[in-house]
Design a protein around this motif. Structure first.
Motif, PDB file in Angstrom:
ATOM      1  N   SER A   1      -2.155  26.922  42.022  1.00 14.65           N
ATOM      2  CA  SER A   1      -1.853  25.468  41.602  1.00 14.65           C
ATOM      3  C   SER A   1      -0.293  25.091  41.779  1.00 14.65           C
TER       4      SER A   1
ATOM      5  N   PRO B   1       2.670  24.477  44.148  1.00 14.03           N
ATOM      6  CA  PRO B   1       2.862  23.836  45.461  1.00 14.03           C
ATOM      7  C   PRO B   1       3.869  25.030  46.374  1.00 14.03           C
TER       8      PRO B   1
ATOM      9  N   ALA C   1      -6.516  26.250  47.161  1.00 13.45           N
ATOM     10  CA  ALA C   1      -5.724  25.025  46.639  1.00 13.45           C
ATOM     11  C   ALA C   1      -5.207  24.297  47.984  1.00 13.45           C
TER      12      ALA C   1
ATOM     13  N   HIS D   1      -2.267  21.621  48.979  1.00 13.67           N
ATOM     14  CA  HIS D   1      -0.957  21.379  48.384  1.00 13.67           C
ATOM     15  C   HIS D   1      -0.409  20.315  49.343  1.00 13.67           C
TER      16      HIS D   1
ATOM     17  N   THR E   1       0.048  19.263  43.805  1.00 12.42           N
ATOM     18  CA  THR E   1      -1.125  19.929  44.113  1.00 12.42           C
ATOM     19  C   THR E   1      -2.340  18.785  44.059  1.00 12.42           C
TER      20      THR E   1
ATOM     21  N   THR F   1      -7.535  22.028  43.681  1.00 11.43           N
ATOM     22  CA  THR F   1      -7.864  23.454  43.335  1.00 11.43           C
ATOM     23  C   THR F   1      -9.255  23.750  43.294  1.00 11.43           C
TER      24      THR F   1
END
Length: 180
Positions: free
Chosen positions: A21, A23, A125, A127, A138, A141
């Protein structure tokens, strides 16, 4: 022993979610967890290469280069290829500096009715940086998502997901990142 493994798996899932999560600006898209290798190692290598090609398209904000990664019959909770195109166009319009991470924890490759299929359990995830605010965000995810891929026209392509919620998503409520 089973109880201990279950706790370790749960802690790993939570830690993976939390770490993914954050970045980051990493270029590597795919990590294959220890013990993940299927019997078809060539397929695993080809699948990871397909993800890398998709990641390059995402980093370049190139929807035309990204769309071949989706199967012609792509279906993710009722979302089709045209929906995916629209979602990615929205993502590229609102975010820059995109990157994704994918940690494969299980890969099952089968040959069914002359078509190779793969079920890839993945935590990851997406980003980017919000173009308006300049803040890193984010965007999406996923934890233990089972990506369903097929070998179509000589290349591995996303077909949808396996298991989970089978309800259809209305096109207007499509997630930013339906499946990557």
């Amino acid at each position: 022993m089973t109880m201990c493994r279950g706790r370790v798996a749960a802690v790993w899932s939570i830690l993976s979610f939390l770490l993914l999560s954050l970045p980051i600006s990493a270029k590597a898209a795919v990590e294959i967890a220890a013990g993940t290798a299927p019997s078809d190692r060539a397929a695993l290598k080809d699948i990871a290469a397909a993800f890398d090609r998709a990641e390059a398209a995402v980093q370049n904000g190139d929807v035309e280069a990204l769309m071949p990664f989706y199967a012609e019959a792509y279906n993710y909770h009722g979302l089709k290829r045209a929906d995916v195109r629209r979602v990615w166009e929205e993502v590229f319009a609102h975010y820059r500096g995109l990157s994704s991470q994918h940690v494969f924890t299980k890969v099952q490759v089968i040959d069914g009715n002359g078509t190779k299929k793969a079920y890839v359990t993945c935590t990851g995830a997406l980003h980017g940086t919000d173009k308006e605010s300049g803040k890193p965000v984010t965007i999406d995810t996923w934890v233990n998502e089972v990506h369903f891929l097929i070998k179509e026209n000589g290349a591995w392509r996303f077909h949808g997901n396996a298991g989970g919620d089978t309800r259809r998503s209305p096109a207007g409520s499509a997630p930013h990142h339906p499946l990557f």
